[in-house]
Write an enzyme that holds these catalytic residues in place. Structure first.
Site, PDB file in Angstrom:
ATOM      1  N   HIS A   1       0.514   3.940  -5.770  1.00 32.19           N
ATOM      2  CA  HIS A   1       0.249   3.598  -3.973  1.00 32.19           C
ATOM      3  C   HIS A   1      -0.801   3.966  -3.161  1.00 32.19           C
ATOM      4  O   HIS A   1      -0.296   5.331  -2.573  1.00 32.19           O
ATOM      5  CB  HIS A   1       2.487   3.947  -3.372  1.00 32.19           C
ATOM      6  CG  HIS A   1       2.499   4.139  -1.759  1.00 32.19           C
ATOM      7  ND1 HIS A   1       1.622   3.976  -0.340  1.00 32.19           N
ATOM      8  CD2 HIS A   1       3.924   3.103  -1.918  1.00 32.19           C
ATOM      9  CE1 HIS A   1       2.643   3.800   0.236  1.00 32.19           C
ATOM     10  NE2 HIS A   1       3.879   2.947  -0.154  1.00 32.19           N
TER      11      HIS A   1
ATOM     12  N   GLU B   1      -2.535  -0.954  -2.704  1.00 30.91           N
ATOM     13  CA  GLU B   1      -1.414  -0.972  -3.958  1.00 30.91           C
ATOM     14  C   GLU B   1      -1.469  -1.609  -5.305  1.00 30.91           C
ATOM     15  O   GLU B   1      -0.459  -2.939  -5.001  1.00 30.91           O
ATOM     16  CB  GLU B   1       0.079  -0.092  -3.202  1.00 30.91           C
ATOM     17  CG  GLU B   1      -0.306   0.626  -1.796  1.00 30.91           C
ATOM     18  CD  GLU B   1       0.635   0.450  -1.293  1.00 30.91           C
ATOM     19  OE1 GLU B   1       2.094   0.402  -1.766  1.00 30.91           O
ATOM     20  OE2 GLU B   1       0.805   0.985  -0.064  1.00 30.91           O
TER      21      GLU B   1
END
Length: 346
Positions: free
Chosen positions: A199, A319
């Site tokens: 992330h 991500e």
């Protein structure tokens, strides 16, 4: 003839000496670089344990054991590549907002049918669990590396009823940062298909001018409307809240920068399944990862207690992950590796 032979022999000796000296000097130079680089275990914010990687070039990376979260990557030239919220909480309980949190084994607020669980907190538990340091070292060429691990426990099996091992390798050299998450199925039988995500929060001077290049032609799910589209533009831009999941991204690298200017950061994608066949050997099968592109914009940023109100202006997320319903399954004893390499293009 004797004179010519002697000259040839002399030249051979001189060449051999030059090669030997060159190799010795190169070895000494590498030793000096190795000695100048360092990997240190220390305490970070609020006394939280962390590992600091410092390359001889001046590049720096910081990794907290809580969530195995990379919170800083500064290049040799001093450019801060990652964004961390001013409101990020470093209490050893809540996931750290910013840097590179790890999502496992669930992505969204609801589990899909492949995960095999009824419910779990969004983004799973890896990002708010303390990891162990398996190794932390400076390599021969002066590159820095730390390997963190997380294994299933009674607490994790209450949420996700499977045995697993996560191995997270963070490597820093003079020009780039590489992060690689290896997921191994430790169950005795049955395949598993967890979701996982790096992330990554990238820093930007102004998100309204930022763009992501390399996703043209890929299908994506707009999570704000639940509709699927094909990306038709050469660049993804941010004109409001953005929350997209691009499936099966075959582009080897994405570039992030500001419109009208050269790209600032290159994000190289790498994903593969690894299968063991006992005495027959092993096989590695690359596959295309999914990619989430996200920016919360005004309202959602204000709704998050650990996200500074104006922070959305200076960040965007790219991500790489394994999210789609057709994602690879992992059989017992086998692994899946999800990796990215971040390079600042100075």
């Amino acid at each position: 003839k004797k004179t010519t032979t002697m000259l040839v022999d002399t030249n051979k000796v001189l060449v051999a000496v030059a090669v030997t000296v060159g190799v010795a000097l190169l070895y000494q130079a590498r030793l000096l670089v190795k000695r100048a680089s360092k990997v240190v275990r220390c305490l970070g914010k609020n006394g939280q344990e962390m590992v600091k990687l410092v390359h001889a070039s001046g590049a720096v990376c910081e990794v907290y054991l809580h969530g195995a979260t990379v919170t800083r990557y500064a290049t040799a030239g001093g450019h801060e590549v990652l964004w961390v919220s001013k409101g990020a909480v470093f209490d050893g309980k809540k996931g750290i907002r910013g840097g590179i949190p790890l999502v496992f084994p669930q992505f969204g607020p609801k589990a899909d049918e492949l995960l095999g669980v009824e419910s779990m907190a969004q983004h799973g538990f890896a990002r708010n669990t303390k990891w162990a340091v398996q190794s932390a070292e400076v390599m021969m060429r002066g590159d820095c590396r730390v390997v963190l691990t997380l294994r299933d426990s009674e607490a994790t099996r209450d949420k996700y009823p499977h045995k697993f091992e996560l191995e997270y390798t963070v490597s820093l050299d003079a020009a780039r940062l590489r992060t690689a998450l290896k997921i191994t199925n430790m169950d005795e039988e049955g395949v598993v298909a967890p979701q996982a995500l790096l992330h990554t929060y990238l820093a930007t001077d102004q998100v309204s001018e930022a763009e992501v290049l390399g996703l043209e032609g890929h299908a994506y799910l707009d999570q704000l409307t639940a509709q699927t589209h094909d990306e038709r533009g050469a660049a993804v831009r941010f004109v409001g809240e953005t929350d997209r999941v691009y499936d099966d991204v075959k582009t080897l690298s994405l570039r992030v920068g500001c419109r009208g200017q050269r790209a600032v950061v290159k994000v190289e994608l790498d994903a593969a399944s690894h299968e063991e066949f006992g005495e027959a050997g092993a096989a590695t099968k690359p596959f295309a990862p999914d990619v989430v592109v996200w920016n919360p914009h005004v309202a959602k940023a204000k709704a998050m207690s650990d996200f500074d109100d104006d922070g959305w202006k200076f960040m965007l997320c790219v991500e790489p992950g394994v999210l789609r319903k057709s994602r690879p399954a992992i059989s017992p004893g086998n692994s899946l590796v999800l990796a990215q390499t971040l390079t600042h293009l100075s």
